[in-house]
Design a protein around this motif. Sequence first.
Motif, PDB file in Angstrom:
ATOM      1  N   GLY A  86       1.202  -1.584   0.218  1.00 47.82           N
ATOM      2  CA  GLY A  86      -0.409  -0.088  -0.161  1.00 47.82           C
ATOM      3  C   GLY A  86       1.002   1.025   0.297  1.00 47.82           C
ATOM      4  O   GLY A  86       1.880   1.078   0.317  1.00 47.82           O
ATOM      5  N   ASP A  87       0.663   1.826  -0.571  1.00 48.73           N
ATOM      6  CA  ASP A  87       1.071   3.651  -0.891  1.00 48.73           C
ATOM      7  C   ASP A  87      -0.394   4.482  -1.735  1.00 48.73           C
ATOM      8  O   ASP A  87      -1.145   4.680  -1.749  1.00 48.73           O
ATOM      9  N   SER A  88       0.939   5.907  -1.236  1.00 44.02           N
ATOM     10  CA  SER A  88       0.016   6.959  -2.248  1.00 44.02           C
ATOM     11  C   SER A  88       0.305   6.820  -3.382  1.00 44.02           C
ATOM     12  O   SER A  88       1.830   7.187  -3.523  1.00 44.02           O
ATOM     13  N   VAL A  89      -0.848   7.444  -3.764  1.00 42.92           N
ATOM     14  CA  VAL A  89      -0.186   7.544  -5.378  1.00 42.92           C
ATOM     15  C   VAL A  89      -0.948   9.026  -6.457  1.00 42.92           C
ATOM     16  O   VAL A  89      -2.202   8.774  -5.155  1.00 42.92           O
ATOM     17  N   GLN A  90      -0.662   9.174  -6.932  1.00 39.23           N
ATOM     18  CA  GLN A  90      -1.092  10.158  -7.741  1.00 39.23           C
ATOM     19  C   GLN A  90      -2.752   8.983  -8.818  1.00 39.23           C
ATOM     20  O   GLN A  90      -2.261   8.172  -9.306  1.00 39.23           O
ATOM     21  N   GLN A 145      -2.708   0.168   3.300  1.00 37.08           N
ATOM     22  CA  GLN A 145      -3.731   1.170   3.381  1.00 37.08           C
ATOM     23  C   GLN A 145      -3.398   2.359   1.502  1.00 37.08           C
ATOM     24  O   GLN A 145      -1.995   1.366   1.500  1.00 37.08           O
ATOM     25  N   VAL A 146      -4.734   2.310   1.227  1.00 39.53           N
ATOM     26  CA  VAL A 146      -4.061   2.791  -0.524  1.00 39.53           C
ATOM     27  C   VAL A 146      -4.571   3.938  -0.555  1.00 39.53           C
ATOM     28  O   VAL A 146      -5.668   3.984  -0.183  1.00 39.53           O
ATOM     29  N   SER A 205      -9.087   4.705  -2.365  1.00 32.21           N
ATOM     30  CA  SER A 205      -8.667   4.855  -2.275  1.00 32.21           C
ATOM     31  C   SER A 205      -9.647   4.133  -0.520  1.00 32.21           C
ATOM     32  O   SER A 205     -10.698   3.986  -0.466  1.00 32.21           O
ATOM     33  N   GLY A 206      -8.151   3.929   0.142  1.00 33.05           N
ATOM     34  CA  GLY A 206      -9.943   2.701   1.813  1.00 33.05           C
ATOM     35  C   GLY A 206      -8.019   1.937   2.301  1.00 33.05           C
ATOM     36  O   GLY A 206      -7.314   1.487   1.547  1.00 33.05           O
ATOM     37  N   MET A 207      -8.468   0.536   2.882  1.00 29.85           N
ATOM     38  CA  MET A 207      -8.048   0.369   3.299  1.00 29.85           C
ATOM     39  C   MET A 207      -8.718  -1.355   2.825  1.00 29.85           C
ATOM     40  O   MET A 207      -8.909  -1.779   2.141  1.00 29.85           O
ATOM     41  N   TYR A 208      -6.881  -2.085   1.890  1.00 28.93           N
ATOM     42  CA  TYR A 208      -6.939  -3.289   1.528  1.00 28.93           C
ATOM     43  C   TYR A 208      -6.301  -4.405   2.040  1.00 28.93           C
ATOM     44  O   TYR A 208      -5.770  -4.916   2.917  1.00 28.93           O
ATOM     45  N   LYS A 217       1.269  -2.358  -6.993  1.00 32.49           N
ATOM     46  CA  LYS A 217       0.694  -3.565  -6.676  1.00 32.49           C
ATOM     47  C   LYS A 217       0.940  -4.198  -5.261  1.00 32.49           C
ATOM     48  O   LYS A 217       2.170  -3.797  -4.443  1.00 32.49           O
ATOM     49  N   LEU A 218      -0.031  -4.905  -5.111  1.00 33.18           N
ATOM     50  CA  LEU A 218      -0.524  -5.807  -3.124  1.00 33.18           C
ATOM     51  C   LEU A 218      -0.108  -6.636  -3.609  1.00 33.18           C
ATOM     52  O   LEU A 218       0.386  -7.459  -4.232  1.00 33.18           O
ATOM     53  N   SER A 219       0.805  -7.148  -2.518  1.00 29.13           N
ATOM     54  CA  SER A 219       0.862  -8.966  -2.277  1.00 29.13           C
ATOM     55  C   SER A 219       0.075  -8.863  -0.908  1.00 29.13           C
ATOM     56  O   SER A 219      -0.115  -8.259  -0.125  1.00 29.13           O
TER      57      SER A 219
END
Length: 125
Positions: free
Chosen positions: A9-13, A120-121, A91-94, A19-21
Amino acid sequence: QVQLVEAGGDSVQPGGSLKLSCVASGVPSRGYSVAWFRQGPGKEREGLVRIYTGDGETLYADHVEGRFTISRDNASNTVYLHMNDLKPEDSGMYYCAASSYKIIGLLNPTPFPYWGQGTQVTVSS
């Protein structure tokens, strides 16, 4: 004891990719089901995609198909969620969730007894 650990998870535009694992331990070698769920602020947890690692069968929610892709590496018991063209509403918790059985039917959290801690994304300009 099944355990799941998410990462990525990260902050992106908007328009970006992540890529989540989800690394699983204690799962059956014949195969198991993994699903990704998302929970945004003030929203219910929603199912995004599911895979059965035994045969690779997948099910996508309509609103992510074409942008999100699930894949697995059975050698490392890792399931990935590739997310492209991200939008603020992504956005949200994955969370990844697992079951020792092949789950069929709708993307519902109920059949999954094992859950990770979440990652978190945030999609924001």
